[in-house]
Design a protein around this motif. Structure first.
Motif, mmCIF file in Angstrom:
data_model
loop_
_atom_site.group_PDB
_atom_site.id
_atom_site.type_symbol
_atom_site.label_atom_id
_atom_site.label_comp_id
_atom_site.label_asym_id
_atom_site.label_seq_id
_atom_site.Cartn_x
_atom_site.Cartn_y
_atom_site.Cartn_z
ATOM 1 N N PRO A 167 0.835 -1.192 0.000
ATOM 2 C CA PRO A 167 0.000 0.000 0.000
ATOM 3 C C PRO A 167 0.866 1.235 0.000
ATOM 4 O O PRO A 167 1.707 1.414 0.852
ATOM 5 C CB PRO A 167 -0.789 -0.121 1.313
ATOM 6 C CG PRO A 167 0.057 -0.984 2.182
ATOM 7 C CD PRO A 167 0.774 -1.915 1.270
ATOM 8 N N GLU A 168 0.635 2.110 -0.969
ATOM 9 C CA GLU A 168 1.476 3.294 -1.064
ATOM 10 C C GLU A 168 0.733 4.573 -0.721
ATOM 11 O O GLU A 168 1.275 5.495 -0.182
ATOM 12 C CB GLU A 168 2.042 3.421 -2.487
ATOM 13 C CG GLU A 168 3.086 2.383 -2.804
ATOM 14 C CD GLU A 168 4.256 2.476 -1.852
ATOM 15 O OE1 GLU A 168 4.781 1.413 -1.478
ATOM 16 O OE2 GLU A 168 4.635 3.573 -1.444
ATOM 17 N N PRO A 243 10.277 -2.240 -15.634
ATOM 18 C CA PRO A 243 8.886 -2.705 -15.541
ATOM 19 C C PRO A 243 8.081 -2.273 -16.767
ATOM 20 O O PRO A 243 8.177 -1.130 -17.210
ATOM 21 C CB PRO A 243 8.374 -2.028 -14.269
ATOM 22 C CG PRO A 243 9.225 -0.806 -14.119
ATOM 23 C CD PRO A 243 10.573 -1.170 -14.668
ATOM 24 N N LYS A 244 7.290 -3.179 -17.303
ATOM 25 C CA LYS A 244 6.461 -2.891 -18.470
ATOM 26 C C LYS A 244 5.055 -3.403 -18.239
ATOM 27 O O LYS A 244 4.850 -4.458 -17.640
ATOM 28 C CB LYS A 244 7.050 -3.537 -19.730
ATOM 29 C CG LYS A 244 8.392 -2.953 -20.145
ATOM 30 C CD LYS A 244 8.914 -3.616 -21.408
ATOM 31 C CE LYS A 244 10.245 -3.013 -21.831
ATOM 32 N NZ LYS A 244 10.801 -3.683 -23.032
ATOM 33 N N LYS A 245 4.085 -2.657 -18.734
ATOM 34 C CA LYS A 245 2.679 -3.031 -18.571
ATOM 35 C C LYS A 245 2.256 -3.931 -19.718
ATOM 36 O O LYS A 245 2.521 -3.660 -20.882
ATOM 37 C CB LYS A 245 1.804 -1.781 -18.528
ATOM 38 C CG LYS A 245 0.343 -2.067 -18.199
ATOM 39 C CD LYS A 245 -0.453 -0.766 -18.044
ATOM 40 C CE LYS A 245 -1.896 -1.035 -17.689
ATOM 41 N NZ LYS A 245 -2.680 0.209 -17.537
ATOM 42 N N GLY A 246 1.600 -5.037 -19.367
ATOM 43 C CA GLY A 246 1.055 -5.948 -20.358
ATOM 44 C C GLY A 246 -0.411 -6.192 -20.084
ATOM 45 O O GLY A 246 -0.972 -5.719 -19.093
ATOM 46 N N GLU A 308 4.621 5.844 -9.235
ATOM 47 C CA GLU A 308 5.310 5.805 -7.942
ATOM 48 C C GLU A 308 5.184 4.436 -7.285
ATOM 49 O O GLU A 308 6.135 3.937 -6.682
ATOM 50 C CB GLU A 308 4.749 6.895 -7.014
ATOM 51 C CG GLU A 308 5.246 8.286 -7.313
ATOM 52 C CD GLU A 308 6.759 8.399 -7.167
ATOM 53 O OE1 GLU A 308 7.308 7.893 -6.176
ATOM 54 O OE2 GLU A 308 7.401 8.963 -8.071
ATOM 55 N N PHE A 309 4.000 3.828 -7.411
ATOM 56 C CA PHE A 309 3.812 2.511 -6.822
ATOM 57 C C PHE A 309 4.670 1.464 -7.525
ATOM 58 O O PHE A 309 5.297 0.615 -6.876
ATOM 59 C CB PHE A 309 2.344 2.099 -6.897
ATOM 60 C CG PHE A 309 2.133 0.651 -6.549
ATOM 61 C CD1 PHE A 309 2.203 0.238 -5.235
ATOM 62 C CD2 PHE A 309 1.884 -0.285 -7.533
ATOM 63 C CE1 PHE A 309 2.023 -1.111 -4.907
ATOM 64 C CE2 PHE A 309 1.711 -1.619 -7.221
ATOM 65 C CZ PHE A 309 1.774 -2.029 -5.910
ATOM 66 N N MET A 312 8.219 1.844 -6.381
ATOM 67 C CA MET A 312 8.414 1.349 -5.024
ATOM 68 C C MET A 312 8.375 -0.169 -4.983
ATOM 69 O O MET A 312 9.195 -0.809 -4.321
ATOM 70 C CB MET A 312 7.345 1.926 -4.100
ATOM 71 C CG MET A 312 7.433 1.458 -2.655
ATOM 72 S SD MET A 312 8.936 1.990 -1.836
ATOM 73 C CE MET A 312 8.546 3.736 -1.589
ATOM 74 N N ARG A 313 7.435 -0.774 -5.701
ATOM 75 C CA ARG A 313 7.363 -2.242 -5.710
ATOM 76 C C ARG A 313 8.628 -2.831 -6.314
ATOM 77 O O ARG A 313 9.173 -3.815 -5.802
ATOM 78 C CB ARG A 313 6.145 -2.716 -6.487
ATOM 79 C CG ARG A 313 6.215 -4.203 -6.789
ATOM 80 C CD ARG A 313 4.988 -4.718 -7.495
ATOM 81 N NE ARG A 313 3.960 -5.066 -6.530
ATOM 82 C CZ ARG A 313 2.823 -5.688 -6.865
ATOM 83 N NH1 ARG A 313 2.586 -5.988 -8.120
ATOM 84 N NH2 ARG A 313 1.932 -5.990 -5.953
ATOM 85 N N MET A 314 9.115 -2.252 -7.410
ATOM 86 C CA MET A 314 10.323 -2.766 -8.051
ATOM 87 C C MET A 314 11.505 -2.702 -7.085
ATOM 88 O O MET A 314 12.317 -3.630 -7.002
ATOM 89 C CB MET A 314 10.636 -1.971 -9.321
ATOM 90 C CG MET A 314 11.850 -2.479 -10.087
ATOM 91 S SD MET A 314 12.149 -1.565 -11.606
ATOM 92 C CE MET A 314 12.647 0.030 -10.918
ATOM 93 N N GLU A 315 11.604 -1.604 -6.342
ATOM 94 C CA GLU A 315 12.695 -1.458 -5.378
ATOM 95 C C GLU A 315 12.603 -2.521 -4.285
ATOM 96 O O GLU A 315 13.613 -3.084 -3.865
ATOM 97 C CB GLU A 315 12.647 -0.064 -4.763
ATOM 98 C CG GLU A 315 13.757 0.201 -3.767
ATOM 99 C CD GLU A 315 13.689 1.596 -3.169
ATOM 100 O OE1 GLU A 315 14.421 1.856 -2.197
ATOM 101 O OE2 GLU A 315 12.904 2.419 -3.676
#
Length: 631
Positions: A167-168, A243-246, A308-309, A312-315
């Motif tokens: 949750p961000e 990160p890429k959106k699919g 931003e989310f 943060m998730r990738m980090e």
């Protein structure tokens, strides 16, 4: 007749994703149950149609999501299942298993501390601005989706992970899903396969007639600090990036795919969050009895495609993968290697199914451990175990305190403190405007300098607001990681304690004719193997803890020194302009009162007290930084 259902929980639809918002208790009409991926299409009383998570609704009568869940676990691989009934008459009270099974959503340290609070919930990153995230997590819902591979071999095509992440910025509408429960009252289920992580007791290993077949062997040797794992010659590492959106289901569902590049092959592979979730479940299933496996960043319903989310998730996925790469046992396991280095889709699915059929799981992982030393003294082992339990509990409290204090400081730096600097800057500029209106010639130098000083304070306000992201962020992330890791230790320690208790019952069992003397000796030897494993894990934890905190404190202090030196140069830059004839008193803003008694001669360039103050702070921080060793 149309199939009716009612909503068990609130669900807030994601805009542009063909979803339908529902309220708890709302009656729905099911229009399509064949969507797949854990979603169905439903219509509400207003005629709106959209997708709803299948686990959020109930079809007429209660339908169990996994009817086989209550079935007894099958025998593990080629291991002969021992008769565990011999322990029945010596079993402790009903509450005893809680000593080594952390309850889902509750304080995992409750078994070591009768205080149920265990410290406050300090998920700082859920909202650095101070948004409340709700109360403690509730128990996982019995209809929680069991994760990839639970009931469909083709989960790569059938299971969607679009409801994922920490949750961000959620303030309670929709809420954020946590592993084992929810922070917001409207979200009460877990989407993970192992809510609460329950596993068979250690007697399954202590009394097994033959070890599991296989070439997998985990070596432990005696090092300078005691038992240690055998570490690989080359440290495994990986980078999570790009990160890429699919999308799938003809664009109905979307997801984010990450690129993971290991240093062993330098060849990137792509994974979605559900693949990370699958890896976590496999590692937990296989190693959880011997090695603490921290949870992934939690799932999130809304805002999951915000930049931003995703960042943060990738980090946090990077942090989780780095920690797994640094563990000598996890990093060398087949399941982890296939996750990082599969060659194509066929190779990935083959490796995935092989991992799911792995028979050496749970407490049977101890059958693969081979200590290269004599059996350990059980009394000494118990003492070390208790000492480590006390240390980890105290560290858990300390980490929570850091998160609480850090969260409060973050809120000050992004809220009231920058506003104070802005007010000071504005006040200087307003006073400069008043001076300009006097019509007196020769004061332009003073008014220009005051305007410049006011703008400087406004720039400093911006610096103060952005500074936590440069230094405090890394302190908070590290402590957040350790908070999750420390929460796993009571479960791991509890398995070992339960095994010791079983061995202590050995004499009674021999006297009653339940087991032979040889069985008792075998049990004691196997507990020694478990003790080696626990102590090796304890030493691995301490080694990583020293490295991590040394590194993060160096980084934090370096960034703090840079900040104060930057502020110093701001004032140094404007120094030549702040000169007037006669004596000069420096304005006493934001500094201790005893400093404002200083006066600066007008015959030489001004050195404001604020400049000197920041020099002193930078010097002190640099001195503190020098105490940390370079590792």
């Amino acid at each position: 007749m149309a199939l009716k259902a009612h909503a068990l929980y609130d669900f807030l639809a994601e805009a542009g994703n063909n979803e339908l918002s529902v309220k708890e208790g709302e009656t729905l009409t099911i229009t399509n149950r064949s969507i797949g991926g854990g979603w169905i299409e439903a219509q509400n009383s207003r005629g709106d149609v959209g997708l709803v998570p299948e686990d959020y609704i109930e079809f007429g009568k209660q339908l169990p999501s996994f009817p086989g869940a209550a079935a007894p676990p099958p025998s593990v691989g080629n291991v002969a299942s021992p008769d565990l009934s011999i322990f029945d008459s010596y079993a402790p009270a009903a509450s005893a298993p809680a000593q080594y099974q952390a309850s889902n959503g509750n304080d995992p340290w409750s078994v070591w501390n009768s205080d149920p609070s265990g410290g406050s919930n300090n998920n700082w990153a859920s909202n650095p601005e101070g948004t409340q995230t709700g109360s403690a997590a509730s128990q996982g819902h019995p209809q929680a989706y069991q994760g990839p591979g639970a009931d469909c071999d083709e989960w790569d095509d059938e299971w969607d992970d679009s409801t994922g992440g920490y949750p961000e910025s959620e303030s309670g509408e929709g809420g954020a899903m946590q592993r084992g429960g929810a922070h917001a009252p409207s979200m009460k289920i877990s989407l993970n396969k192992f809510p609460g992580f329950s596993k068979p007791g250690p007697e399954l290993y202590l009394l097994c007639k033959q070890p599991a077949k296989g070439k997998e062997k985990l070596t432990i040797y005696m090092g300078e600090v005691g038992p240690v794992w055998s570490y690989p010659e080359t440290q495994l590492d990986c980078v999570v990036a790009d990160p890429k959106k699919g999308s799938k289901l003809y664009g109905l569902k979307s997801y984010i795919e990450y690129q993971i590049t290991p240093n062993t092959t330098n060849r990137p592979v792509n994974h979605r969050y559900k693949h990370f979730d699958w890896l976590y479940e496999r590692l937990l299933d296989k190693f959880g009895s011997a090695i603490p496996i921290p949870s992934l960043p939690d799932k999130q319903v809304t805002g999951r495609f915000e930049e931003e989310f995703i960042k943060m998730r990738m980090e946090r996925l990077q942090g989780w993968m780095t920690r797994m790469c640094r563990h000598p046992i996890v990093s060398c396991s087949d399941v982890f290697q296939i996750f990082l280095s599969y060659k194509d889709e066929k190779d990935w699915k083959t490796g995935k199914r092989k991992a799911e059929k792995d028979e050496t799981v749970g407490v049977m992982i101890f059958t693969t451990i081979e200590p290269e030393a004599a059996d350990l003294d059980p009394v000494e082992v118990e003492q070390k175990c208790e000492q480590f339990s006390r240390f980890t509990k105290a560290m858990d409290d300390g980490v929570k305190e850091i998160l609480t204090v850090g969260n409060e400081h973050w809120k000050r730096c992004t809220g009231p403190l920058p506003k104070e600097y802005q007010r000071i800057g504005k006040a200087f500029q307003n006073l400069s405007s008043v001076f300009n209106s006097s019509g007196y010639q020769g004061e332009s130098t003073l008014t220009d300098a005051m305007t410049a000083a006011g703008k400087t304070y406004e720039e400093i306000a911006q610096m103060v607001a952005e500074q936590p992201k440069k230094d405090l962020h890394f302190v908070m992330e590290t402590n957040n990681e350790y908070k999750g890791l420390l929460g796993c230790f009571p479960d791991t320690i509890g398995v070992h304690k339960a095994a010791i208790e079983k061995v202590k019952e050995g004499d009674k069992l021999v006297a009653a004719g339940k087991i032979s003397t040889h069985d008792k000796v075998t049990m004691a030897k196997r507990v020694s193997t478990m003790s080696y494993s626990l102590q090796a894990e304890m030493n691995h934890f301490h080694s990583n803890r020293i490295y991590d905190y040394n590194r993060v404190m160096q980084l934090y202090l370096e960034e703090q020194v840079k900040f104060y030196e930057t502020v110093k140069y701001f004032f140094y830059f404007y120094r030549p302009f702040i000169r007037v004839k006669g004596s000069l008193t420096v304005c006493p803003f934001l500094l201790p009162s005893y400093l404002w008694s200083r006066y600066v001669s007008a015959q030489r360039p001004l050195k404001p007290v604020f400049l000197l103050f920041n020099l002193q702070i930078a010097a002190k921080l640099r001195q503190a930084h020098s105490q940390f060793t370079t590792m």
